[in-house]
Design a protein around this motif. Structure first.
Motif, short mmCIF file in Angstrom:
data_model
loop_
_atom_site.label_atom_id
_atom_site.label_comp_id
_atom_site.label_asym_id
_atom_site.label_seq_id
_atom_site.Cartn_x
_atom_site.Cartn_y
_atom_site.Cartn_z
N MET A 76 0.84 -1.21 0.00
CA MET A 76 0.00 0.00 0.00
C MET A 76 0.86 1.25 0.00
O MET A 76 0.61 2.21 -0.73
N MET A 77 1.91 1.24 0.83
CA MET A 77 2.79 2.39 0.92
C MET A 77 3.50 2.65 -0.41
O MET A 77 3.58 3.78 -0.88
N ILE A 78 4.00 1.58 -1.03
CA ILE A 78 4.74 1.72 -2.28
C ILE A 78 3.84 2.28 -3.38
O ILE A 78 4.22 3.18 -4.13
N LEU A 79 2.61 1.75 -3.47
CA LEU A 79 1.68 2.29 -4.48
C LEU A 79 1.32 3.74 -4.18
O LEU A 79 1.24 4.57 -5.09
N ALA A 80 1.09 4.04 -2.90
CA ALA A 80 0.73 5.41 -2.53
C ALA A 80 1.85 6.39 -2.88
O ALA A 80 1.59 7.52 -3.32
N ILE A 91 -7.19 -2.23 12.29
CA ILE A 91 -5.91 -1.57 12.03
C ILE A 91 -5.87 -0.99 10.63
O ILE A 91 -5.05 -0.12 10.31
N GLY A 92 -6.78 -1.46 9.78
CA GLY A 92 -6.86 -0.95 8.42
C GLY A 92 -7.09 0.55 8.36
O GLY A 92 -6.61 1.22 7.43
N TYR A 93 -7.79 1.11 9.36
CA TYR A 93 -8.01 2.56 9.37
C TYR A 93 -6.68 3.32 9.48
O TYR A 93 -6.48 4.35 8.83
N SER A 94 -5.77 2.79 10.28
CA SER A 94 -4.46 3.42 10.41
C SER A 94 -3.65 3.27 9.13
O SER A 94 -2.92 4.19 8.73
N ILE A 95 -3.79 2.11 8.47
CA ILE A 95 -3.08 1.89 7.21
C ILE A 95 -3.59 2.86 6.15
O ILE A 95 -2.81 3.52 5.46
N PHE A 96 -4.93 2.96 6.05
CA PHE A 96 -5.53 3.88 5.08
C PHE A 96 -5.08 5.31 5.32
O PHE A 96 -4.69 6.02 4.39
N GLU A 110 12.08 2.99 2.82
CA GLU A 110 11.58 1.63 2.99
C GLU A 110 11.77 1.16 4.44
O GLU A 110 10.87 0.58 5.04
N LYS A 111 12.95 1.41 5.00
CA LYS A 111 13.20 1.01 6.39
C LYS A 111 12.32 1.80 7.35
O LYS A 111 11.78 1.25 8.32
N PHE A 112 12.15 3.09 7.09
CA PHE A 112 11.30 3.91 7.96
C PHE A 112 9.88 3.35 8.03
O PHE A 112 9.32 3.17 9.11
N PHE A 113 9.30 3.09 6.86
CA PHE A 113 7.91 2.63 6.84
C PHE A 113 7.79 1.19 7.31
O PHE A 113 6.77 0.82 7.92
N LEU A 114 8.78 0.36 7.07
CA LEU A 114 8.75 -1.00 7.59
C LEU A 114 8.72 -0.96 9.11
O LEU A 114 7.91 -1.66 9.74
N ASP A 115 9.57 -0.13 9.72
CA ASP A 115 9.59 0.01 11.19
C ASP A 115 8.28 0.63 11.68
O ASP A 115 7.75 0.24 12.73
N PHE A 116 7.76 1.58 10.93
CA PHE A 116 6.51 2.26 11.30
C PHE A 116 5.35 1.27 11.37
O PHE A 116 4.62 1.21 12.36
N PHE A 117 5.19 0.48 10.31
CA PHE A 117 4.08 -0.48 10.28
C PHE A 117 4.29 -1.62 11.27
O PHE A 117 3.34 -2.11 11.88
N HIS A 118 5.53 -2.05 11.44
CA HIS A 118 5.83 -3.10 12.41
C HIS A 118 5.43 -2.66 13.81
O HIS A 118 4.81 -3.42 14.57
#
Length: 217
Positions: free
Chosen positions: A86-90, A144-149, A171-179
């Motif tokens: 989702m992040m990559i497409l966004a 948790i989908g609301y936070s993802i959206f 990529e590392k920032f968002f990976l850590d963020f979502f984790h």
């Protein structure tokens, strides 16, 4: 007399998707698509009915692309695969992402909601298949989908880093963020996330796969 040119639904949808990716939904008209295809607007309306119906088909195709991205990223957990996809497409395809998730038309909402329900069910099933004693429910993932959206909408709109500098390694920032988001909100979530490699190559190859496989009735 010049030979008659046959315009297929596949031609229309793929060309419209390319235009929307570049210019955004509001800037793409039937006339602009027709010029790109070298035809009148008649094949577009006779085959698809309206621009709203065309957008619905592009949304469907976007979800297919999202599914291919999920399958290729291999971050270590199916939920993180979804979040990073989702992040990559966004980030890389903001116009398409906004059409897929922010397009407020009844004709598109059924596709949006049904596709999201299927995705979350598949993620829950994939996790629970390998973690019988620490399951995650579909309801937890959808919450948790609301936070993802929200996060991805801010990325697509270019406002996620409005009050801070953009990190060097996104990529590392968002990976850590979502984790971190998953750990705080899902009691049975456990993973050691891996940074996806060759993201540009994955984007290109999965898009080519989607385009090659698209053969509407």
């Amino acid at each position: 007399m010049a030979p008659h040119k046959t315009i297929m639904i596949r031609d229309i949808v793929l060309r419209a998707m390319d235009l929307i990716r570049k210019e955004g939904t509001d800037n793409v008209t039937a006339r602009k698509i027709a010029i790109e295809l070298g035809c009148s607007t008649m094949p577009i309306y006779s085959s698809l009915g309206s621009m709203k119906d065309l957008n619905r088909r592009i949304i469907e195709l976007g979800y297919v692309w999202l599914g291919h991205l999920q399958a290729e990223l291999k971050t270590g957990h199916p939920l993180t695969d979804l979040e990073m996809s989702m992040m990559i497409l966004a980030r890389r395809e903001p116009h398409l992402w906004k059409l897929m998730f922010l397009y407020n038309e009844p004709a598109a909402q059924e596709v949006q909601f049904c596709s999201w329900r299927e995705i979350t069910q598949e993620i829950a099933d994939a996790h629970n298949q390998n973690n019988a004693n620490s399951t995650i429910s579909v309801g937890e993932i959808r919450t948790i989908g609301y936070s993802i959206f929200g996060s991805c909408a801010a990325i697509a709109l270019g406002s996620f880093f409005y009050h801070t500098d953009e990190p060097e390694n996104l990529e590392k920032f968002f990976l850590d963020f979502f984790h971190s988001l998953n750990e705080k909100n899902l009691p049975n979530y456990s993973a050691t996330p891996l940074i996806p490699k060759d993201i540009d190559q994955i984007l290109d190859s999965t898009l080519q796969q989607v385009q090659a496989e698209y053969h509407p009735d």
